[in-house]
Design a protein around this motif. Structure first.
Motif, PDB file in Angstrom:
ATOM      1  N   ALA A 142      50.715   6.533  21.235  1.00 24.85           N
ATOM      2  CA  ALA A 142      49.756   7.481  20.659  1.00 24.85           C
ATOM      3  C   ALA A 142      48.975   8.212  21.749  1.00 24.85           C
ATOM      4  O   ALA A 142      48.437   9.285  21.516  1.00 24.85           O
ATOM      5  CB  ALA A 142      48.795   6.771  19.708  1.00 24.85           C
ATOM      6  N   GLU A 143      48.928   7.642  22.955  1.00 24.80           N
ATOM      7  CA  GLU A 143      48.228   8.272  24.076  1.00 24.80           C
ATOM      8  C   GLU A 143      49.161   9.140  24.922  1.00 24.80           C
ATOM      9  O   GLU A 143      48.737   9.714  25.929  1.00 24.80           O
ATOM     10  CB  GLU A 143      47.588   7.203  24.950  1.00 24.80           C
ATOM     11  N   GLY A 144      50.425   9.242  24.506  1.00 25.19           N
ATOM     12  CA  GLY A 144      51.402   9.997  25.273  1.00 25.19           C
ATOM     13  C   GLY A 144      51.313  11.496  25.060  1.00 25.19           C
ATOM     14  O   GLY A 144      50.641  11.986  24.157  1.00 25.19           O
ATOM     15  N   THR A 145      52.023  12.232  25.904  1.00 29.71           N
ATOM     16  CA  THR A 145      52.105  13.682  25.819  1.00 29.71           C
ATOM     17  C   THR A 145      53.239  14.057  24.879  1.00 29.71           C
ATOM     18  O   THR A 145      54.357  13.550  25.015  1.00 29.71           O
ATOM     19  CB  THR A 145      52.375  14.281  27.219  1.00 29.71           C
ATOM     20  N   GLU A 199      59.866  17.693  19.923  1.00 26.87           N
ATOM     21  CA  GLU A 199      60.132  16.530  19.066  1.00 26.87           C
ATOM     22  C   GLU A 199      60.117  15.225  19.851  1.00 26.87           C
ATOM     23  O   GLU A 199      60.690  14.234  19.417  1.00 26.87           O
ATOM     24  CB  GLU A 199      61.482  16.707  18.374  1.00 26.87           C
ATOM     25  N   TYR A 200      59.447  15.225  21.010  1.00 21.24           N
ATOM     26  CA  TYR A 200      59.431  14.048  21.877  1.00 21.24           C
ATOM     27  C   TYR A 200      58.012  13.670  22.262  1.00 21.24           C
ATOM     28  O   TYR A 200      57.128  14.517  22.340  1.00 21.24           O
ATOM     29  CB  TYR A 200      60.237  14.311  23.158  1.00 21.24           C
ATOM     30  N   VAL A 201      57.830  12.383  22.542  1.00 19.76           N
ATOM     31  CA  VAL A 201      56.583  11.898  23.119  1.00 19.76           C
ATOM     32  C   VAL A 201      56.952  11.217  24.436  1.00 19.76           C
ATOM     33  O   VAL A 201      57.996  10.567  24.541  1.00 19.76           O
ATOM     34  CB  VAL A 201      55.825  10.925  22.177  1.00 19.76           C
ATOM     35  N   TYR A 202      56.107  11.405  25.441  1.00 21.80           N
ATOM     36  CA  TYR A 202      56.315  10.787  26.747  1.00 21.80           C
ATOM     37  C   TYR A 202      55.366   9.606  26.872  1.00 21.80           C
ATOM     38  O   TYR A 202      54.156   9.763  26.691  1.00 21.80           O
ATOM     39  CB  TYR A 202      56.064  11.797  27.872  1.00 21.80           C
ATOM     40  N   ARG A 234      51.434  14.885  14.455  1.00 27.41           N
ATOM     41  CA  ARG A 234      51.731  16.148  13.775  1.00 27.41           C
ATOM     42  C   ARG A 234      52.316  17.067  14.833  1.00 27.41           C
ATOM     43  O   ARG A 234      51.655  17.395  15.832  1.00 27.41           O
ATOM     44  CB  ARG A 234      50.483  16.764  13.148  1.00 27.41           C
ATOM     45  N   LEU A 235      53.564  17.450  14.638  1.00 28.85           N
ATOM     46  CA  LEU A 235      54.249  18.305  15.603  1.00 28.85           C
ATOM     47  C   LEU A 235      53.713  19.726  15.505  1.00 28.85           C
ATOM     48  O   LEU A 235      53.064  20.104  14.523  1.00 28.85           O
ATOM     49  CB  LEU A 235      55.756  18.276  15.350  1.00 28.85           C
ATOM     50  N   PRO A 284      45.315  16.380  14.551  1.00 30.01           N
ATOM     51  CA  PRO A 284      45.497  17.541  15.421  1.00 30.01           C
ATOM     52  C   PRO A 284      46.938  17.635  15.907  1.00 30.01           C
ATOM     53  O   PRO A 284      47.561  16.619  16.194  1.00 30.01           O
ATOM     54  CB  PRO A 284      44.544  17.290  16.589  1.00 30.01           C
ATOM     55  N   PRO A 285      47.467  18.847  15.999  1.00 30.81           N
ATOM     56  CA  PRO A 285      48.843  19.010  16.485  1.00 30.81           C
ATOM     57  C   PRO A 285      49.013  18.420  17.887  1.00 30.81           C
ATOM     58  O   PRO A 285      48.152  18.587  18.744  1.00 30.81           O
ATOM     59  CB  PRO A 285      49.054  20.523  16.504  1.00 30.81           C
ATOM     60  N   ARG A 286      50.128  17.702  18.058  1.00 30.27           N
ATOM     61  CA  ARG A 286      50.574  17.175  19.344  1.00 30.27           C
ATOM     62  C   ARG A 286      49.649  16.125  19.941  1.00 30.27           C
ATOM     63  O   ARG A 286      49.717  15.843  21.135  1.00 30.27           O
ATOM     64  CB  ARG A 286      50.820  18.324  20.327  1.00 30.27           C
ATOM     65  N   ILE A 287      48.794  15.511  19.110  1.00 34.20           N
ATOM     66  CA  ILE A 287      47.912  14.431  19.554  1.00 34.20           C
ATOM     67  C   ILE A 287      48.227  13.211  18.692  1.00 34.20           C
ATOM     68  O   ILE A 287      48.281  13.310  17.464  1.00 34.20           O
ATOM     69  CB  ILE A 287      46.426  14.803  19.381  1.00 34.20           C
ATOM     70  N   GLY A 288      48.419  12.071  19.315  1.00 34.89           N
ATOM     71  CA  GLY A 288      48.748  10.869  18.560  1.00 34.89           C
ATOM     72  C   GLY A 288      47.539  10.274  17.852  1.00 34.89           C
ATOM     73  O   GLY A 288      46.415  10.357  18.330  1.00 34.89           O
ATOM     74  N   PHE A 289      47.802   9.695  16.702  1.00 35.38           N
ATOM     75  CA  PHE A 289      46.794   8.982  15.921  1.00 35.38           C
ATOM     76  C   PHE A 289      47.272   7.542  15.799  1.00 35.38           C
ATOM     77  O   PHE A 289      48.357   7.289  15.265  1.00 35.38           O
ATOM     78  CB  PHE A 289      46.655   9.631  14.534  1.00 35.38           C
ATOM     79  N   ALA A 290      46.500   6.609  16.323  1.00 29.79           N
ATOM     80  CA  ALA A 290      46.899   5.194  16.320  1.00 29.79           C
ATOM     81  C   ALA A 290      46.293   4.484  15.113  1.00 29.79           C
ATOM     82  O   ALA A 290      45.138   4.714  14.765  1.00 29.79           O
ATOM     83  CB  ALA A 290      46.447   4.522  17.600  1.00 29.79           C
TER      84      ALA A 290
END
Length: 103
Positions: A54-57, A61-64, A33-34, A15-21
């Motif tokens: 992977a749990e970040g926002t 082009e960035y993850v928090y 996936r951006l 899913p877009p903007r959701i991390g996959f660990a």
């Protein structure tokens, strides 16, 4: 250490903007996936207190980091100032609709 190509998922399964660990051998990897469709991968460990990226926002082009809100580039792995650090990135390959990382 020799890198190998490892299957992640089908593009549409990310899913877009959701991390996959995922874990490859002893490497913790976060795949994103951006919103523009690009897929990026970096180590799933923040340089400060090892937060699970992977749990970040995801924003652009960035993850928090979910624990300390550090802003980390999904392109380079560089932590944005005033914080410091670097997260290893992984090469991503897409073949037809299959996503692979080199780990």
């Amino acid at each position: 250490m020799v890198k190998r190509r490892v299957y992640v998922a089908k593009v549409e399964e990310l899913p877009p903007r959701i991390g996959f660990a995922m874990t490859v051998d002893d490497k913790k990897i976060a795949v994103f996936r951006l919103s523009d469709g690009r897929i990026k991968a970096l180590e799933n460990v923040s340089p400060y207190r090892q937060g699970p990226l992977a749990e970040g926002t995801v924003s652009g082009e960035y993850v928090y980091c979910p624990l300390y809100d550090w802003k980390i580039s999904l392109l380079t792995g560089k932590v944005q100032e005033p914080d410091e650090g670097q997260v290893p990135t992984f090469e991503v390959e897409i073949e037809q609709d299959d996503v692979y990382v080199w780990a």
